[in-house]
Design an enzyme around this catalytic site. Structure first.
Site, PDB file in Angstrom:
ATOM      1  N   PRO A  23       3.737   8.464   2.080  1.00  0.00           N
ATOM      2  CA  PRO A  23       4.016   8.148   0.565  1.00  0.00           C
ATOM      3  C   PRO A  23       5.492   7.675   0.396  1.00  0.00           C
ATOM      4  O   PRO A  23       6.458   8.290   1.015  1.00  0.00           O
ATOM      5  CB  PRO A  23       3.588   9.088  -0.201  1.00  0.00           C
ATOM      6  CG  PRO A  23       2.679   9.971   0.576  1.00  0.00           C
ATOM      7  CD  PRO A  23       3.289   9.759   1.899  1.00  0.00           C
ATOM      8  N   ASN A  24       5.586   6.638  -0.441  1.00  0.00           N
ATOM      9  CA  ASN A  24       7.127   6.078  -0.994  1.00  0.00           C
ATOM     10  C   ASN A  24       7.908   5.818   0.197  1.00  0.00           C
ATOM     11  O   ASN A  24       9.064   5.946   0.201  1.00  0.00           O
ATOM     12  CB  ASN A  24       7.654   7.363  -1.655  1.00  0.00           C
ATOM     13  CG  ASN A  24       6.857   8.094  -2.643  1.00  0.00           C
ATOM     14  OD1 ASN A  24       6.150   7.026  -3.443  1.00  0.00           O
ATOM     15  ND2 ASN A  24       6.634   9.235  -2.894  1.00  0.00           N
ATOM     16  N   ARG A  25       7.284   5.122   1.276  1.00  0.00           N
ATOM     17  CA  ARG A  25       7.970   4.634   2.384  1.00  0.00           C
ATOM     18  C   ARG A  25       8.761   5.591   3.326  1.00  0.00           C
ATOM     19  O   ARG A  25       9.627   5.023   4.034  1.00  0.00           O
ATOM     20  CB  ARG A  25       8.852   3.527   1.849  1.00  0.00           C
ATOM     21  CG  ARG A  25       8.133   2.310   1.068  1.00  0.00           C
ATOM     22  CD  ARG A  25       7.315   1.379   2.217  1.00  0.00           C
ATOM     23  NE  ARG A  25       6.447   0.498   1.596  1.00  0.00           N
ATOM     24  CZ  ARG A  25       5.219   0.303   1.302  1.00  0.00           C
ATOM     25  NH1 ARG A  25       4.573   1.586   1.514  1.00  0.00           N
ATOM     26  NH2 ARG A  25       4.680  -0.503   0.924  1.00  0.00           N
ATOM     27  N   LEU A  26       8.409   6.977   2.983  1.00  0.00           N
ATOM     28  CA  LEU A  26       9.261   7.793   3.784  1.00  0.00           C
ATOM     29  C   LEU A  26       8.143   8.239   5.015  1.00  0.00           C
ATOM     30  O   LEU A  26       7.796   9.561   5.119  1.00  0.00           O
ATOM     31  CB  LEU A  26       9.377   8.965   2.979  1.00  0.00           C
ATOM     32  CG  LEU A  26      10.576   8.705   1.773  1.00  0.00           C
ATOM     33  CD1 LEU A  26      10.894   9.746   0.940  1.00  0.00           C
ATOM     34  CD2 LEU A  26      11.773   8.029   2.532  1.00  0.00           C
ATOM     35  N   ASN A  70       0.935  -1.204   0.040  1.00  0.00           N
ATOM     36  CA  ASN A  70       0.030  -0.016  -0.047  1.00  0.00           C
ATOM     37  C   ASN A  70       0.880   1.189   0.055  1.00  0.00           C
ATOM     38  O   ASN A  70       1.871   1.256   0.631  1.00  0.00           O
ATOM     39  CB  ASN A  70      -0.936   0.075   1.173  1.00  0.00           C
ATOM     40  CG  ASN A  70      -1.882  -1.076   1.215  1.00  0.00           C
ATOM     41  OD1 ASN A  70      -2.624  -1.191   0.359  1.00  0.00           O
ATOM     42  ND2 ASN A  70      -1.917  -1.814   2.391  1.00  0.00           N
TER      43      ASN A  70
END
Ligand code: FMN
Length: 214
Positions: A191-194, A11
């Site tokens: 978002p984007n694993r950050l 996700n």
């Protein structure tokens, strides 16, 4: 199962953010806010948390239900003679982990655990449905039993035993624990694993606030 099917489960977290200038200075206030959000999100078990203990250097984990929290700590109830009870007897440092998937949030709490007073344990015990009170007598939690019928037989025994009693006594081996936090980390998926991670650590009775890298 097809390996790529699992590998492709992912996700992108978009719902919210957790910024230093928006968090409370006190982690219990921050937890109150997030716990209210979890309850309002109407998930089934917002108060379910993983309790991790360590016994002889080996970690053990299981889900228990949060039954209260304040400045003194996070409360849950169990059987003191269970595996977790024995593990806490040997090492009272433990961790709690909440995961609220619909909010894309995790909270990790670490600290020392102590037993709740008999008075507080009784108060909660008697607030439970009568059938759950009797269940606490029936189950020698974490002991091996030969089959389901062991429970059925003991249930019949205790139903009969307490039949004429208005109040079911609290078993002496059943009660609450409270984990007094030394650190609490709030994780908000981004978002984007950050992701955002804000850690509160107790230092000379003050809460230090830091951001951790995701
Ligand atoms: C949603 C959920 C809630 C649970 N709540 C409790 C609880 O509040 N207290 C408890 O003793 N066990 C609870 N359990 C059962 C524990 O996960 C565990 O099986 C049990 O406490 C025995 O653990 P132990 O052998 O490590 O002592 C719950 C399990 C689930 C899945």
């Amino acid at each position: 199962m097809d390996k790529s099917k699992i590998a492709n489960l992912r996700n992108n977290y978009m719902l919210n953010e957790l910024l230093e200038n928006n968090v409370s200075q006190n982690p219990i206030n921050q937890f109150t806010e997030w716990f209210n959000d979890a309850i309002n999100a109407e998930m089934k078990e917002a108060n379910a948390m993983v309790l991790s203990t360590v016994s002889d250097g080996k970690p053990k984990a299981r889900v228990v239900l949060l039954k209260g929290f304040d400045e003194n700590g996070f409360v849950f109830f169990t059987n003191y003679n269970s595996h977790k009870g024995a593990e806490l007897e040997g090492n009272n440092f433990a961790a709690l982990t909440f995961f609220w998937d619909v909010l894309e949030r995790q909270v990790r709490v670490e600290g020392e655990i102590s037993k709740l007073s008999e008075e507080d344990s009784c108060e909660y015990f008697w607030s439970r449905p009568r059938a759950s009170q009797i269940g606490a007598w029936v189950s020698h939690q974490s002991e091996t039993i030969v089959g389901r019928e062991t429970l059925d037989e003991k249930l019949e025994f205790y139903n009969h035993k307490f039949e004429s009693e208005d109040i079911v006594p609290k078993p002496p081996h059943w009660g609450g624990y409270v984990l007094k936090p030394e650190s609490i980390e709030f994780w908000q998926g981004r978002p984007n694993r950050l992701h955002d991670r804000i850690l509160y650590s107790l230092e000379n009775e003050n809460w230090r606030i830091e951001r951790l890298s995701p």
